[in-house]
Design an enzyme around this catalytic site. Structure first.
Site, short mmCIF file in Angstrom:
data_model
loop_
_atom_site.label_atom_id
_atom_site.label_comp_id
_atom_site.label_asym_id
_atom_site.label_seq_id
_atom_site.Cartn_x
_atom_site.Cartn_y
_atom_site.Cartn_z
N ASP A 143 0.85 -1.45 -0.22
CA ASP A 143 -0.24 -0.28 0.04
C ASP A 143 0.72 1.90 0.02
O ASP A 143 1.86 0.94 -0.31
CB ASP A 143 -0.89 -0.22 1.15
CG ASP A 143 -2.21 0.64 1.44
OD1 ASP A 143 -2.51 1.51 0.53
OD2 ASP A 143 -3.43 0.14 0.44
N HIS A 216 -4.18 6.08 2.81
CA HIS A 216 -4.90 4.85 2.68
C HIS A 216 -4.03 3.97 3.36
O HIS A 216 -4.84 2.93 4.16
CB HIS A 216 -4.29 4.83 1.39
CG HIS A 216 -5.44 3.74 0.01
ND1 HIS A 216 -4.58 2.49 0.79
CD2 HIS A 216 -6.44 3.76 -0.30
CE1 HIS A 216 -5.49 1.69 -0.58
NE2 HIS A 216 -6.42 2.34 -0.73
N SER A 564 -10.99 -1.42 -0.93
CA SER A 564 -9.64 -1.07 -0.58
C SER A 564 -9.70 -1.40 0.82
O SER A 564 -9.13 -1.98 2.05
CB SER A 564 -9.18 0.01 -0.31
OG SER A 564 -8.86 0.51 -1.80
#
Ligand SMILES: *[C@@H]1O[C@H](CO)[C@@H](O)[C@H](O)[C@H]1NC(C)=O
Ligand SMILES: *[C@@H]1O[C@H](CO)[C@@H](O)[C@H](O)[C@H]1NC(C)=O
Ligand SMILES: *[C@@H]1O[C@H](CO)[C@@H](O)[C@H](O)[C@H]1NC(C)=O
Ligand SMILES: *[C@@H]1O[C@H](CO)[C@@H](O)[C@H](O)[C@H]1NC(C)=O
Ligand SMILES: *[C@@H]1O[C@H](CO)[C@@H](O)[C@H](O)[C@H]1NC(C)=O
Ligand SMILES: *[C@@H]1O[C@H](CO)[C@@H](O)[C@H](O)[C@H]1NC(C)=O
Length: 772
Positions: A143, A216, A564
């Site tokens: 990620d 994220h 996600s």
């Protein structure tokens, strides 16, 4: 920029056809399959170098064009080549394929959306304690890195790092060796593919280290394996809750592969290159991860042999690593899935039953539902003057009757101290209105939906006290304003409420099947919470991802939506299952999760689809086998097992066996139907098909009898032979054949299911069938 590509750009400017650009250099993955295991790293590098030398003119050219030598399990290298050099290499006998480098994106919704739901916590906690919270199981996160200072990644009370762990802690700006601990046991970053494409990383927009500047990566890592942190709030006291962390005792290994896109609004998210992703997967496999979690992908389908994630994942499952990936956010359009290989768990996203409730109260006493996570600075028990945006426009700006509070349109004099009714503008950020109300000195805002942007209310961290209401409610409020001399209103500060709407429901954005790469597999596999998830955030990014000049706020936790967010929920569940059943294969873990998933919501009604306005039932093309139930998955009764060899047999059937050259395809290839999968898809049913399956008994008791049940769409029959299965011991395998016959009425797909039940376990599989 290199001379050749500069030249090529100039040619393009002169409008020559792009074929004149053969000399343009691109990153490629040159793939050889598996390492045989008898070569040292030096020998491998030397070999890769000699391949490069066969197409390059000088030693220096070969050296400088090499991005990565993949040397643990994946045999290959990434290098910058011209198209001619690439095709020359692809003709060599030993080269399996030469793949042009691709970009992946992160699977969050572009700006975050909210709606409401939570997993069943009390029973999950039983499972967590049974699995010792996933102790000593390692999840590898590919990620945008991690914000290591978050409380979610504290290692307080955790035991020493597992002895088998071979990973490292790579340091760099904002990431010191002390940031690796007993929770974050490894951290690495991969930037060469990115830098080949964009040039050197701009260090004001991202850290050249495993540290996360985007948010994220911290969010997904804390969902998968963060500590459970209670009573956190996303925005100054609102949206309070427990930060998710499915397997709090699990270890995390961070592989940063996604980076900020230069000169772009941060809200567009990061970009991840497959050359970097494959290098990270190669390291992760050899470091000793048990689960790989990838919330990245693309919406256009790639054949498995062209897809870096699919290739890396196949090497991972050979070592029984579970690979869990997001399905994508390109719904509700059909056939928008990414990550569809049958050795990957493909995860869709659904809502949770939580809402951030912030109603409007009008001067006439009427109370209207609204959603918000904007902190309220309005005075309690005070009514504020209420105005409509159109009535308070500045005199000299062009009239706009849409009511959307366009930047620069509101009169300071007429807005000051008032609550302003605005409508959502199409194609305008959801924050634009509250920014304008703030600029003009308004006290608050009511944001009405318009039909063009869909029916879902979003609870957002607006810049003034504000709440979002439906289109009909906004029209009622407007009617009230028009019919009263001194209209007034107030906005009640948001509170978190549970159970106000049926959940789970499939998120509108979640990508849908059928799979275009191979429609013989029903994808996605499963759904998990992916809407309004509260989890850790990077303190270097604003919660709205708007530039600092608009949004200077810093938050430790944020609420975000996308597949996600659902993918790491399933990664966490897989880690818990690995901890409870260390001998289960990757396929057994996927099977247990799938066959125990539910297709009903918490009221026992079918899971609905948020892409419909009338709450129609969702189908397996959005939820796969259903919503995951980790507690049930720990005891599934039977599993559909499959190993690496089975996947190779399957690839032989597709004539894609080149992924592993050391494997010789048998003369009679496996039909894709017959890969032992816990679901079935039949794209063209004409007459009848016979499908082979094998189940393995993993029920505690050993002795058991399972009976077959099925439900088929009209015109179709689903039968099993035999229809009763007898088991005397754990580990025993039984074969059966499913016969699907008839013709589906009408166009497109219809859905059915079959199940095996021994009275205790219910082992259910969905079927998707089309006859057109
Ligand atoms: C790096 O990014 C910052 C912020 O976006 C920008 O102001 C600066 O010009 C960039 N530097 C380079 C070398 O592109
Ligand atoms: C949660 O935190 C807030 C502020 O930090 C505090 O006022 C409140 O009492 C806490 N609630 C619980 C249940 O601990
Ligand atoms: C995938 O492979 C098939 C068969 O080899 C080919 O027809 C198809 O065009 C390929 N699709 C893509 C997206 O490359
Ligand atoms: C008013 O603003 C909206 C954007 O919210 C825009 O779509 C529309 O075209 C504008 N109308 C006029 C008459 O300018
Ligand atoms: C679902 O999303 C699509 C595309 O973003 C949008 O056009 C549609 O209105 C949405 N549907 C609902 C019911 O919100
Ligand atoms: C893989 O599974 C097949 C049965 O599907 C079995 O025959 C084979 O021995 C297994 N291979 C390995 C390496 O375990």
């Amino acid at each position: 920029m290199e001379i050749s590509s500069l030249f090529c750009l100039l040619l393009l400017l002169l409008l020559l056809p792009p074929s004149s650009c053969l000399a343009q250099k691109q990153a490629y993955i040159v793939y050889f399959g598996e390492h045989s295991g008898d070569k040292s790293w030096e020998e491998i590098e030397e070999r890769h170098h000699s391949y490069l030398m066969s197409v390059k003119d000088t030693e220096n050219d070969a050296k400088s064009s090499l991005l990565y030598s993949y040397k643990h399990t994946i045999n290959g290298f990434a290098a910058v080549l011209t198209q001619q050099q690439a095709s020359k290499l692809s003709e060599l006998e030993e080269v399996v394929s030469v793949i042009e480098s691709k970009k992946y994106g992160m699977h969050t919704t572009r700006s975050w959306e909210f709606s409401g739901v939570e997993e069943d916590k009390p029973r999950l906690s039983d499972l967590v304690s049974k699995a010792k919270a996933g102790k000593d199981v390692v999840i590898g996160m590919l990620d945008s890195g991690v914000w290591p200072k978050s409380k979610s990644f504290s290692d307080k009370g955790m035991g020493p790092v597992p002895k088998s762990w071979k990973g490292i802690c790579q340091t760099g700006p904002a990431f010191e060796s002390s940031h690796c601990n007993r929770k974050i046991i490894g951290a690495r970053y991969y930037v060469k593919g990115y830098e080949h494409h964009f040039g050197r990383l701009n260090e004001t927009t991202d850290f050249r280290s495993p540290c996360d500047m985007d948010g994220h990566g911290s969010h997904t890592a804390s969902i998968a394996g963060g500590r459970r942190v209670y009573n956190v709030s996303a925005f100054g006291g609102v949206a309070r809750g427990t930060a998710s962390g499915g397997a709090p005792g699990v270890r995390l290994a961070i592989y940063k592969v996604c980076w900020a896109i230069p000169n772009q609004m941060k809200s567009l998210g990061n970009v991840c290159f497959d050359t970097d992703v494959l290098a990270a997967m190669d390291d992760a496999i050899s470091d000793g991860v048990d689960v790989l979690s990838l919330s990245i992908g693309k919406s256009d389908p790639y054949n498995y042999t062209d897809d870096g994630i699919a290739i890396g994942a196949l090497h991972a499952v050979k070592r029984d690593i579970v690979v869990s990936c997001s399905a994508g956010n390109s719904g509700p359009t059909p056939s928008t899935l990414s990550n569809v290989a049958p050795w990957i768990i493909t995860v869709g996203a659904s809502t949770v039953d939580r809402e951030f409730y912030s109603p409007v109260i009008l001067g006439n006493g009427l109370k209207i539902k609204g959603l918000s996570v904007a902190p309220s600075k309005l005075r309690r028990n005070k009514m504020y003057p209420l105005v409509y945006a159109v009535d308070i426009q500045k005199p000299h700006v062009p009239r706009n009757e849409s009511g959307s509070c366009i930047a620069g349109s509101l009169s300071h004099k007429k807005a000051k101290g008032k609550i302003v009714l605005c409508y959502r503008g199409q194609g305008i950020s959801r924050y634009a209105g509250s920014l304008e109300v703030k600029r003009s000195g308004g006290a608050g805002m009511i944001l009405g939906l318009v039909p063009a942007v869909g029916a879902r209310l979003h609870a957002d961290p607006h810049f003034v006290p504000a709440t979002a209401v439906s289109y009909d409610d906004a029209n009622r409020i407007l009617k009230y304003i028009k019919s009263h001399r001194n209209p007034t209103a107030t906005i009640v500060p948001p509170i978190t409420i549970y159970g106000s709407r049926p959940a789970p429901a499939m998120a509108n954005f979640t990508s849908r099947g059928p799979s275009l790469v191979d429609p013989h597999f029903l994808k996605p596999d499963i759904t998990a919470p992916g809407v309004d998830i509260l989890a850790a955030w990077s303190e270097k990014d604003s919660p709205t991802k708007l530039p600092k000049s608009f949004d200077p706020r810093i938050v430790k936790y944020n609420i975000y939506s996308g597949t996600s967010m659902s993918c790491p929920h399933v990664s966490a569940a897989a880690a818990l299952l690995r901890a409870i059943h260390p001998t289960w294969s990757q396929a057994a873990i996927r099977s247990a999760l799938m066959t125990t998933a539910t297709t009903t919501n918490k009221y026992g009604h079918p899971i609905t689809d948020d892409s419909t306005t009338d709450n129609s039932p969702a189908t397996p093309f959005s939820f796969g086998s259903g919503h995951f139930r980790p507690t049930k998955a720990a005891d599934p009764g039977l599993v559909y097992d499959a190993n690496y060899t089975d996947y190779l047999h399957y690839l032989c059937g597709l004539k894609m066996n080149s992924i592993d050259r050391s494997f010789k395809c048998p003369p009679r290839a496996l039909h894709p139907h017959d890969l032992n999968y816990p679901s079935i898809a039949i794209p063209k049913l004409k007459g009848g098909v016979r499908i082979k399956r094998t189940v393995t008994n993993v029920g505690g008791g050993g002795k058991s009898v399972y009976f077959f049940e099925s439900w088929a769409p009209p015109g179709v029959a689903v039968r099993a032979s035999p229809s009763v299965l007898y088991f005397d011991r754990v580990g025993q395998r039984k074969r059966f054949t499913i016969t699907v016959s008839g013709k589906v009425k009408g166009n497109g797909y219809s859905f059915g299911w079959f199940a095996w039940s021994d009275g205790v376990h219910y082992v259910r599989s969905p079927i998707a069938i089309s006859s057109t």
